[in-house]
Design an enzyme around this catalytic site. Structure first.
Site, PDB file in Angstrom:
ATOM      1  N   ARG A 102       0.843  -1.306  -0.113  1.00  0.00           N
ATOM      2  CA  ARG A 102       0.063   0.086   0.107  1.00  0.00           C
ATOM      3  C   ARG A 102       0.912   1.434  -0.053  1.00  0.00           C
ATOM      4  O   ARG A 102       1.729   1.312   0.719  1.00  0.00           O
ATOM      5  CB  ARG A 102      -0.945   0.153   1.418  1.00  0.00           C
ATOM      6  CG  ARG A 102      -2.048  -0.934   1.076  1.00  0.00           C
ATOM      7  CD  ARG A 102      -3.079  -0.454   0.171  1.00  0.00           C
ATOM      8  NE  ARG A 102      -4.211  -1.418   0.195  1.00  0.00           N
ATOM      9  CZ  ARG A 102      -4.435  -2.322  -0.852  1.00  0.00           C
ATOM     10  NH1 ARG A 102      -3.548  -2.728  -1.488  1.00  0.00           N
ATOM     11  NH2 ARG A 102      -5.507  -3.085  -0.557  1.00  0.00           N
TER      12      ARG A 102
ATOM     13  N   GLU B  11      -3.487   7.446  -4.814  1.00  0.00           N
ATOM     14  CA  GLU B  11      -3.524   6.736  -6.165  1.00  0.00           C
ATOM     15  C   GLU B  11      -5.119   7.370  -6.738  1.00  0.00           C
ATOM     16  O   GLU B  11      -6.110   7.471  -5.774  1.00  0.00           O
ATOM     17  CB  GLU B  11      -3.703   5.290  -5.827  1.00  0.00           C
ATOM     18  CG  GLU B  11      -2.353   4.682  -5.714  1.00  0.00           C
ATOM     19  CD  GLU B  11      -2.563   3.026  -5.429  1.00  0.00           C
ATOM     20  OE1 GLU B  11      -1.912   2.506  -4.817  1.00  0.00           O
ATOM     21  OE2 GLU B  11      -3.763   2.656  -5.786  1.00  0.00           O
TER      22      GLU B  11
ATOM     23  N   HIS C 115      -0.880   0.035  -9.923  1.00  0.00           N
ATOM     24  CA  HIS C 115      -1.663  -0.922  -9.147  1.00  0.00           C
ATOM     25  C   HIS C 115      -1.960  -2.099  -9.586  1.00  0.00           C
ATOM     26  O   HIS C 115      -3.402  -2.272  -9.635  1.00  0.00           O
ATOM     27  CB  HIS C 115      -2.726  -0.114  -7.999  1.00  0.00           C
ATOM     28  CG  HIS C 115      -2.997  -1.120  -6.698  1.00  0.00           C
ATOM     29  ND1 HIS C 115      -3.528  -0.195  -5.770  1.00  0.00           N
ATOM     30  CD2 HIS C 115      -2.905  -2.076  -6.555  1.00  0.00           C
ATOM     31  CE1 HIS C 115      -3.741  -1.222  -4.743  1.00  0.00           C
ATOM     32  NE2 HIS C 115      -3.428  -2.376  -4.995  1.00  0.00           N
TER      33      HIS C 115
END
Ligand code: 8YV
Length: 340
Positions: A256, A285, A303
């Site tokens: 993360r 993000e 991601h």
């Protein structure tokens, strides 16, 4: 955890052959855009309200007494306030292994089950970690550009760094960490790690914290859950330790964005404190700071740790099955550890 037994006629199943059409479909709130691999199955078995909490507060308040489930993704936010607004909520099904966006304590306090999709994505996330390590070490995206831009015609690329035989440090030694470690062994790498507690059954060296680990490795790979407990665990001090070794270190993050202090990372890269980075996740993000985009020694991916067709299908199936099991009055397949 509370499981609501329902009438036999309403028993649902992922298997269309045994699936009965229920008189009243349970209602579910999708808190982020549904994966196209999950949406059709979900819509077959549930009345799905798409992101009502973001678009129409009045409609949410009206539907709230019927909303019995939440469908979420790994990056979704399910706050205590949202849980509070849904008095009929029984289950939050996350299509993702990470569930740091879900206020699990608030869910538990209300007897709401939380499920996630562990294991089915271990291989893909581990593959990506090794890919980013190789890309950052061997500068593969830059090499690709070298050819495309015709620069090869006037000379060779600067030499890259060797990965085989180097020292790997893992921040996190869960199921994905172990999958990364076993791949690294095939590259002749030594493996060390830090985690909340040592795992003596594993043949890897344990360090009590990330700074001590960073000082001893060439590649530092982050694969620990996000959330308050790990926020900015990788800070300027850790990066300085990583940069001390010969040839400096490389940071890879497939966990993360919150685990890494992104401002400190950018500073360390700009100042040449560490050699490079491979990043699949970011603090905000999908926004990536312009200063990161400007650094050629950084490899960036959007991601995509679990983003293969096969794995996303397995995740979608498991996320749906957890809901189906729950609403059929059976035990869910993969509750989060706090709800076991
Ligand atoms: C996905 C993830 O981006 O599993 C996780 O925790 O971060 C990723 O696999 C996401 O969950 C897909 O919904």
């Amino acid at each position: 955890m509370r499981a609501i037994p329902i009438d036999q006629e309403l028993v649902l199943s992922a298997d269309p052959v045994v699936s009965a059409v229920p008189a009243v479909l349970p209602q579910v709130l999708a808190v982020s855009r549904l994966s196209p691999l999950l949406a059709p199955g979900l819509e077959r078995h549930f009345v799905v309200h798409d992101r009502l909490h973001e678009t129409d507060a009045a409609a949410l308040a009206q539907q709230a007494p019927q909303l019995r489930g939440i469908a979420a993704g790994g990056e979704s936010k399910v706050s205590a306030a949202l849980i509070e607004q849904l008095p009929a909520l029984e289950i939050i099904s996350v299509m993702g292994v990470g569930y740091d966006g879900v206020d699990v304590a608030a869910a538990r306090a209300r007897g709401v089950m939380v499920t996630h999709t562990p294991d089915v994505l271990n291989d893909d996330v581990a593959d990506l970690a090794l890919g980013l390590m190789l890309c950052a070490a061997r500068q593969l995206p830059a090499a690709d550009r070298w050819v495309r831009e015709g620069r090869w015609l006037s000379g060779n690329m600067p030499l890259a760094r060797k990965m085989s035989g180097a020292r790997l440090g893992l921040v996190g030694m869960g199921r994905i960490g172990q999958a990364i470690a076993s791949r690294a062994l095939a590259f002749g790498m030594s493996v060390s790690y830090t985690a909340r507690s040592p795992r003596p059954q594993l043949p890897y060296t344990y360090f009590v914290d990330a700074a001590e680990l960073a000082a001893e490795v060439d590649f530092l790979v982050i694969i620990t859950p996000g959330g308050a407990a790990t926020r900015h665990m990788i800070n300027a001090e850790v990066l300085k330790e990583l940069g001390k070794g010969q040839g400096q270190g490389v940071l890879v993050n497939v966990a993360r964005g919150s685990v890494v202090d992104e401002a400190a990372l950018i500073e360390a890269l700009e100042q040449g404190v560490i050699a490079g980075a491979g990043l699949d996740v970011f603090e905000d993000e999908p926004r990536v700071p312009a200063r990161l985009l400007a650094l050629p020694q950084v490899v960036l991916t959007p991601h995509v740790g679990s983003a293969t067709a096969a794995t996303r299908q397995a995740m979608a199936d498991l996320a749906l099955d957890n809901l189906l099991q729950h609403f059929a009055g059976r035990a869910v397949r993969t509750p989060v550890p706090e709800c076991r």
